[in-house]
Design a protein around this motif. Structure first.
Motif, short mmCIF file in Angstrom:
data_model
loop_
_atom_site.label_atom_id
_atom_site.label_comp_id
_atom_site.label_asym_id
_atom_site.label_seq_id
_atom_site.Cartn_x
_atom_site.Cartn_y
_atom_site.Cartn_z
N ASN A 166 34.26 22.63 40.93
CA ASN A 166 34.71 24.03 41.03
C ASN A 166 34.71 24.35 42.41
OD1 ASN A 166 31.83 24.34 39.89
ND2 ASN A 166 32.19 25.67 41.68
N ALA A 220 39.26 23.98 45.93
CA ALA A 220 39.51 23.31 44.60
C ALA A 220 40.75 22.82 44.14
CB ALA A 220 38.89 24.51 43.49
N ASP A 226 38.66 22.75 38.86
CA ASP A 226 38.83 24.21 38.44
C ASP A 226 38.57 24.97 39.58
OD1 ASP A 226 38.42 26.67 37.35
OD2 ASP A 226 36.80 26.10 35.97
N GLU A 228 38.06 28.27 39.72
CA GLU A 228 36.81 29.12 39.56
C GLU A 228 36.02 28.89 40.85
OE1 GLU A 228 33.67 30.98 36.74
OE2 GLU A 228 34.81 29.47 36.15
#
Length: 284
Positions: A166, A220, A226, A228
């Motif tokens: 992430n 990312a 991901d 996030e």
């Protein structure tokens, strides 16, 4: 002009070297001798040997044919030795263009070329170096966070994202930094060599403030994980990269280069940090 470049094998110095050659300048480089006796930069005919920890070897490279010295190398971390080197280098009588950085301004929401310095720990004595250069009629160039060519801090963030799955950045969540593409920076440094004013400070900033959460998310996506974003506390980051660098990664700044653009006609044109991460050199 004949330009002697210190730090020509580095990330920024290499780009400056290329731009100087592209603009038709004659270039000499100061490098350590290769262990095998070979040349460090075979494409540069004028390769001179020395070490930044040996001031005499640096000054010896500043021969009468040199018109300008560009210092694009890292400082050694020894304050007395670095200040002594600059005193001797400036005493050689040639103009010096020193590549510093906007971290000397500390946390700022409106930094510009005339702002007072409040350096963070990792660049603690760099303003003293700047003062020496400026006092001798030299030029200081302060880049923002440098990106492009797949290198610099964005490469670190991309690597962290790939490892953790992430996006990640250091701080508390609301930080943002000033950025510049390394090739735009190289053009600015050469402009400073060609027409910089004695005692002038120039800011190498093409994006005044980009939220670090956006940079981390782009890193990312570039790494294929991901998007996030997780905020990494300074104390945790310090275990990975040391406290001074962790604090630097968490620094929040907004820094202008408006006066630089007007003074030197500098017009950065490369992609911004997010576009470079998503579509540029970090995707290869």
């Amino acid at each position: 002009m004949k330009v002697l470049v210190l730090g020509a094998t580095g990330y920024i110095g290499g780009a400056v070297l290329e731009e100087l050659a592209r603009r038709g300048h004659e270039v000499a480089v100061l490098v350590r001798p290769a262990a095998d006796g070979g040349r460090r930069l075979p494409a540069v005919p004028d390769e001179r040997y020395g070490d930044l920890t040996d001031a005499a070897s640096v000054v010896a490279a500043v021969t009468p044919d040199v018109d300008v010295v560009v210092h694009a190398a890292h400082l050694t971390g020894d304050e007395a030795a670095d200040l002594g080197l600059f005193e001797r280098l400036l005493g050689a009588g040639k103009p010096v263009v020193y590549i510093s950085g906007v971290w000397v301004l500390g946390a700022t929401g409106d930094g510009n070329e005339e702002s007072a310095t409040e350096p963070i720990a990792i660049v603690g004595y760099r303003p003293k170096v700047e003062d020496l250069v400026l006092g001798a009629g030299g030029v200081v160039v302060r880049p923002g966070v440098v990106h492009g060519r797949g290198g610099g801090i964005p490469a670190l963030l991309r690597g962290w994202a790939a490892e953790r799955g992430n996006g990640v950045h250091v701080g508390e969540g609301g930080e943002g930094s000033a950025f510049v593409h390394v090739d735009d920076l190289a053009e600015l440094v050469v402009a400073a060599v060609e027409k910089g004013g004695p005692g002038a400070v120039y800011h190498g900033v093409s994006e005044e403030h980009v939220p670090l959460a956006e940079v981390a998310a782009a890193a990312a996506r570039s790494a294929g994980v991901d998007a996030e974003v997780r905020v990494l506390p300074v104390a945790e980051a310090a275990q990975l990269v040391g406290l001074p660098f962790a604090e630097a990664l968490a620094l929040s700044q907004r820094v202008s280069s408006a006066r630089t653009k007007t003074a030197l006609g500098w017009a950065p044109s490369r992609p911004g940090i997010v576009s470079e991460l998503l579509e540029g050199s970090y995707t290869h």
